[in-house]
Scaffold this motif. Structure first.
Motif: not given
Length: 314
Positions: A267-279
């Motif tokens: 949840f908090f590393m990588g691009r998947f984590g990035d996606s959950m900060t904005t989507l």
């Protein structure tokens, strides 16, 4: 992003091979029968001490995405109250347990909100995880960009909500991971771990989505079975003895440590984590969130003490 069929499991004429079972009744490709499995590696990447300072709960350098020692945020879409035209969601944040509870401040372009306070969900070792419930009033005929900050410090994040009369834009996906039978070479040939998220975030930058909807398998937890703690149980030949064998304290410690850390890393590393900060995400649970094939095993395994108790930890 699920590629469960490795070389040798599929051919053009015959398709995917039917399920094969070992002498203990476990499907080949299921727990403890993954091709190329290496016992004893689970404790490296997916142990608490491999990712957090055991004394303070501070994330180690490779886990840090913020300067303040918090992990997150991860946005979730909850619902929309049509009576009050209010969008409702939540923010997940992990913090060292000695830290004060985090808050979130929103800014929709008109004025900053008062801080939204957090609810302590649970604590694992030296890490506390919090949910901060947030809400946004919807405009009548225009979508809105909403900026937010955790503790009113550090990075500024943003998400989008639709208007009361404008269409929603959803992104749909499933299967954020790889079956253990897929080699690193095969993964690279298919674009690597972040190919889906790079594409999604690129599209989101051009025309923002309002919600990402996951049809299941938000992460792959199959390698829980790589720990040597299961080896004595898996060696039991009599299926009824295996069914009734207890879920031990050592098994519980491995399960607790693995699932907490594996979810945190995903949840908090990588691009998947990035996606959950904005989507904001809305998701269901499927088998890989627990482990591969859960729900489809023979009854003596499905209702064994080990399966039933391990599922509770997942």
């Amino acid at each position: 992003m699920d590629f469960p069929v490795a070389k040798g499991q599929f051919d053009e004429a015959g398709g995917v091979r039917p399920t094969e079972y070992d002498e203990s009744g476990i499907p080949r490709g299921g727990p403890a029968n993954y091709p190329g499995m290496h016992i004893g590696q689970v404790g490296d990447a997916d142990s608490y001490e491999g990712n957090f300072d055991a004394a303070t709960g501070e994330p180690l350098a490779h886990m840090r995405r913020r300067p303040d020692g918090l992990l997150g945020p991860a946005l979730m879409f909850v619902d929309t109250d049509l009576a009050t035209a209010t969008w409702r969601g939540s923010v997940l944040v992990l913090a060292p347990r000695s830290y004060p509870p985090p808050t979130v401040v929103l800014n929709d372009g008109s004025t900053a909100s008062t801080p939204f306070t957090s609810v302590l969900l649970d604590v694992y070792k030296q890490t506390a995880f919090y949910r901060i419930d947030i809400s946004v009033r919807l405009q009548v005929s225009a979508e809105k960009r909403v900026e937010y900050r955790v503790n009113n410090s550090g990075p500024t994040y943003a998400f989008f909500v639709p208007g009361q009369t404008t269409p929603w834009r959803f992104a749909f996906w499933s299967c954020n991971g790889w079956s253990l039978s897929v080699s690193d070479k095969e993964k690279a040939a298919l674009g690597g771990d972040n190919v889906v998220w790079d594409d999604l975030l690129s599209k989101h930058e051009r025309v923002p989505f309002h919600v990402q909807v996951c049809g299941g398998d938000q992460l792959y937890s199959d390698k829980i079975w790589q720990s040597p703690v299961w080896k004595p149980w898996l060696k039991i030949k009599d299926k009824y003895v295996r069914r009734d064998s207890p879920f031990t304290h050592e098994m519980a410690m491995v399960a607790d440590d693995f699932y907490f850390t594996h979810y945190a890393r995903c949840f908090f590393m990588g691009r998947f984590g990035d996606s959950m900060t904005t989507l904001p995400i809305s998701t269901i649970i499927d088998d890989h969130d627990v482990w591969d094939g859960i729900g489809s095993y023979p009854d003596y395994l499905q209702f064994s003490q080990v399966f039933v108790q391990l599922k509770e930890y997942a």
